[in-house]
Scaffold this motif. Structure first.
Motif, PDB file in Angstrom:
ATOM      1  N   ASP A  73      -4.281  75.129 -72.119  1.00  0.00           N
ATOM      2  CA  ASP A  73      -4.445  76.461 -71.656  1.00  0.00           C
ATOM      3  C   ASP A  73      -5.767  77.060 -73.053  1.00  0.00           C
ATOM      4  O   ASP A  73      -6.471  77.879 -72.618  1.00  0.00           O
ATOM      5  CB  ASP A  73      -3.566  77.398 -71.832  1.00  0.00           C
ATOM      6  N   CYS A  74      -5.434  76.355 -73.953  1.00  0.00           N
ATOM      7  CA  CYS A  74      -6.261  76.585 -75.242  1.00  0.00           C
ATOM      8  C   CYS A  74      -6.549  75.570 -76.012  1.00  0.00           C
ATOM      9  O   CYS A  74      -5.766  74.630 -76.210  1.00  0.00           O
ATOM     10  CB  CYS A  74      -5.557  77.807 -76.086  1.00  0.00           C
ATOM     11  N   PHE A  75      -7.861  75.465 -76.750  1.00  0.00           N
ATOM     12  CA  PHE A  75      -8.125  74.341 -77.585  1.00  0.00           C
ATOM     13  C   PHE A  75      -8.119  74.867 -78.961  1.00  0.00           C
ATOM     14  O   PHE A  75      -8.508  76.052 -79.097  1.00  0.00           O
ATOM     15  CB  PHE A  75      -9.672  73.760 -77.391  1.00  0.00           C
ATOM     16  N   VAL A  76      -7.892  73.938 -79.979  1.00  0.00           N
ATOM     17  CA  VAL A  76      -8.051  74.104 -81.186  1.00  0.00           C
ATOM     18  C   VAL A  76      -8.913  72.839 -81.881  1.00  0.00           C
ATOM     19  O   VAL A  76      -8.717  71.901 -81.750  1.00  0.00           O
ATOM     20  CB  VAL A  76      -6.777  73.926 -81.831  1.00  0.00           C
ATOM     21  N   PHE A  77      -9.927  73.380 -82.758  1.00  0.00           N
ATOM     22  CA  PHE A  77     -10.684  72.532 -83.353  1.00  0.00           C
ATOM     23  C   PHE A  77      -9.959  72.677 -84.920  1.00  0.00           C
ATOM     24  O   PHE A  77     -10.184  73.700 -85.592  1.00  0.00           O
ATOM     25  CB  PHE A  77     -12.075  72.845 -83.568  1.00  0.00           C
ATOM     26  N   PRO A  78      -9.133  71.817 -85.526  1.00  0.00           N
ATOM     27  CA  PRO A  78      -8.314  71.865 -86.443  1.00  0.00           C
ATOM     28  C   PRO A  78      -9.141  72.071 -87.835  1.00  0.00           C
ATOM     29  O   PRO A  78     -10.243  71.964 -87.885  1.00  0.00           O
ATOM     30  CB  PRO A  78      -7.511  70.489 -86.722  1.00  0.00           C
ATOM     31  N   THR A  79      -8.339  72.373 -88.877  1.00  0.00           N
ATOM     32  CA  THR A  79      -8.925  72.972 -90.102  1.00  0.00           C
ATOM     33  C   THR A  79      -9.386  71.624 -90.711  1.00  0.00           C
ATOM     34  O   THR A  79     -10.775  72.161 -91.260  1.00  0.00           O
ATOM     35  CB  THR A  79      -7.476  73.212 -91.083  1.00  0.00           C
ATOM     36  N   CYS A  80      -9.066  70.587 -90.473  1.00  0.00           N
ATOM     37  CA  CYS A  80      -9.922  69.233 -91.254  1.00  0.00           C
ATOM     38  C   CYS A  80     -11.247  69.363 -90.866  1.00  0.00           C
ATOM     39  O   CYS A  80     -12.198  68.977 -91.401  1.00  0.00           O
ATOM     40  CB  CYS A  80      -9.192  67.977 -90.978  1.00  0.00           C
ATOM     41  N   MET A  81     -11.934  70.085 -89.421  1.00  0.00           N
ATOM     42  CA  MET A  81     -13.225  69.793 -89.037  1.00  0.00           C
ATOM     43  C   MET A  81     -14.281  70.897 -90.078  1.00  0.00           C
ATOM     44  O   MET A  81     -15.165  70.626 -89.950  1.00  0.00           O
ATOM     45  CB  MET A  81     -13.121  70.060 -87.711  1.00  0.00           C
ATOM     46  N   PHE A  82     -13.488  71.747 -90.782  1.00  0.00           N
ATOM     47  CA  PHE A  82     -14.380  72.746 -91.304  1.00  0.00           C
ATOM     48  C   PHE A  82     -14.281  72.592 -92.855  1.00  0.00           C
ATOM     49  O   PHE A  82     -14.944  73.230 -93.510  1.00  0.00           O
ATOM     50  CB  PHE A  82     -13.732  73.938 -90.815  1.00  0.00           C
ATOM     51  N   THR A  84     -15.295  71.809 -96.237  1.00  0.00           N
ATOM     52  CA  THR A  84     -16.411  71.546 -96.794  1.00  0.00           C
ATOM     53  C   THR A  84     -17.475  71.415 -95.922  1.00  0.00           C
ATOM     54  O   THR A  84     -18.495  70.522 -95.808  1.00  0.00           O
ATOM     55  CB  THR A  84     -16.537  70.330 -97.719  1.00  0.00           C
ATOM     56  N   ASN A  85     -17.341  72.031 -94.637  1.00  0.00           N
ATOM     57  CA  ASN A  85     -18.433  71.986 -93.517  1.00  0.00           C
ATOM     58  C   ASN A  85     -18.485  70.592 -93.019  1.00  0.00           C
ATOM     59  O   ASN A  85     -19.831  70.158 -92.600  1.00  0.00           O
ATOM     60  CB  ASN A  85     -19.700  72.815 -94.048  1.00  0.00           C
ATOM     61  N   HIS A  86     -17.321  69.980 -92.746  1.00  0.00           N
ATOM     62  CA  HIS A  86     -17.179  68.633 -92.564  1.00  0.00           C
ATOM     63  C   HIS A  86     -17.867  68.338 -91.049  1.00  0.00           C
ATOM     64  O   HIS A  86     -18.802  67.245 -91.021  1.00  0.00           O
ATOM     65  CB  HIS A  86     -15.903  67.826 -92.394  1.00  0.00           C
ATOM     66  N   CYS A  87     -17.962  69.144 -90.124  1.00  0.00           N
ATOM     67  CA  CYS A  87     -18.354  69.034 -88.891  1.00  0.00           C
ATOM     68  C   CYS A  87     -19.407  70.256 -88.465  1.00  0.00           C
ATOM     69  O   CYS A  87     -19.010  71.427 -88.219  1.00  0.00           O
ATOM     70  CB  CYS A  87     -17.497  68.949 -87.723  1.00  0.00           C
ATOM     71  N   PRO A  88     -20.593  69.997 -88.697  1.00  0.00           N
ATOM     72  CA  PRO A  88     -21.670  71.229 -88.678  1.00  0.00           C
ATOM     73  C   PRO A  88     -21.799  71.624 -87.102  1.00  0.00           C
ATOM     74  O   PRO A  88     -22.294  72.732 -87.179  1.00  0.00           O
ATOM     75  CB  PRO A  88     -23.076  70.687 -89.236  1.00  0.00           C
ATOM     76  N   THR A  89     -21.370  70.967 -86.353  1.00  0.00           N
ATOM     77  CA  THR A  89     -21.664  71.222 -84.715  1.00  0.00           C
ATOM     78  C   THR A  89     -20.370  71.778 -84.285  1.00  0.00           C
ATOM     79  O   THR A  89     -20.512  72.178 -83.154  1.00  0.00           O
ATOM     80  CB  THR A  89     -22.224  69.997 -84.022  1.00  0.00           C
ATOM     81  N   ALA A  90     -19.305  71.941 -84.918  1.00  0.00           N
ATOM     82  CA  ALA A  90     -18.099  72.388 -84.451  1.00  0.00           C
ATOM     83  C   ALA A  90     -18.048  73.832 -83.687  1.00  0.00           C
ATOM     84  O   ALA A  90     -17.849  74.116 -82.503  1.00  0.00           O
ATOM     85  CB  ALA A  90     -17.003  72.663 -85.346  1.00  0.00           C
ATOM     86  N   LYS A  91     -18.882  74.769 -84.380  1.00  0.00           N
ATOM     87  CA  LYS A  91     -18.996  76.057 -83.734  1.00  0.00           C
ATOM     88  C   LYS A  91     -19.518  76.098 -82.458  1.00  0.00           C
ATOM     89  O   LYS A  91     -19.431  76.678 -81.603  1.00  0.00           O
ATOM     90  CB  LYS A  91     -19.647  77.094 -84.732  1.00  0.00           C
ATOM     91  N   ALA A  92     -20.848  75.428 -82.528  1.00  0.00           N
ATOM     92  CA  ALA A  92     -21.650  75.209 -81.117  1.00  0.00           C
ATOM     93  C   ALA A  92     -20.610  74.599 -80.018  1.00  0.00           C
ATOM     94  O   ALA A  92     -20.700  75.034 -78.990  1.00  0.00           O
ATOM     95  CB  ALA A  92     -22.939  74.516 -81.383  1.00  0.00           C
ATOM     96  N   ALA A  93     -20.180  73.467 -80.468  1.00  0.00           N
ATOM     97  CA  ALA A  93     -19.290  73.059 -79.534  1.00  0.00           C
ATOM     98  C   ALA A  93     -18.104  73.856 -78.826  1.00  0.00           C
ATOM     99  O   ALA A  93     -18.001  73.904 -77.611  1.00  0.00           O
ATOM    100  CB  ALA A  93     -18.688  71.585 -79.984  1.00  0.00           C
TER     101      ALA A  93
END
Length: 169
Positions: A73-82, A84-93
């Motif tokens: 029902d809902c997705f989570v991009f976990p804290t680890c992706m963020f 020190t800005n580890h994943c710069p494409t997370a918000k767009a995804a």
């Protein structure tokens, strides 16, 4: 029950949660009802999959598969992706998944995404778990007591157990 699917970073999937060496922060968030994920009423993690790697183009397909297999029902991009800005494409995804699949994407599990950007790791120290230095000190003390015990009872036939020695002193 809110069925939650977590799409985590492939790097951290191999290494484990930053500071924990295991994938625990997301589960702790739900269990302790802390952080953005813990704030979702009736949340249950039903799927946990890694992103195959940068730049993260496969996340939309992973989300589709989670809906098909686990009825997420809902997705989570976990804290680890963020961290020190580890994943710069997370918000767009996240925006792409929300637009294409019509399901919300929560940014951050234990810490919110914006807060997590300030940190490089998350280390939780429960009260009952001694620190590494405390463990070393206790181990050295134990080894020293064992040495004293062996010296005091030098003949093999008179060996005293460490427990008996500790009771005697």
């Amino acid at each position: 029950m809110l069925r939650v699917g977590i799409i985590t970073c492939g790097d951290y999937w191999k290494k484990g949660c930053p500071g924990h060496q295991a994938h625990v922060l997301c589960f702790l968030a739900v269990e302790k009802k802390e952080g953005p994920l813990g704030g979702l009423p009736g949340a249950k993690i039903v799927s946990f999959e890694p992103c195959p790697g940068c730049p993260g183009d496969a996340r939309l397909e992973i989300a589709r598969r989670m809906i098909r297999r686990e009825k997420v029902d809902c997705f989570v991009f976990p804290t680890c992706m963020f961290l020190t800005n580890h994943c710069p494409t997370a918000k767009a995804a996240a925006k792409t998944i929300e637009k294409e699949l019509g399901r919300p994407v929560l940014l951050g599990s234990y810490l919110e995404a914006e807060e997590a950007r300030r940190y490089s790791t998350v280390i939780l120290k429960p009260d009952h778990v001694p620190s590494l230095n405390e463990c070393r000190r206790l181990l050295l003390n134990l080894n020293y007591l064992r040495l004293l015990c062996e010296r005091k009872t030098a003949p093999a036939s008179d060996k005293m157990s460490l427990t008996s020695f500790l009771k005697a002193i």
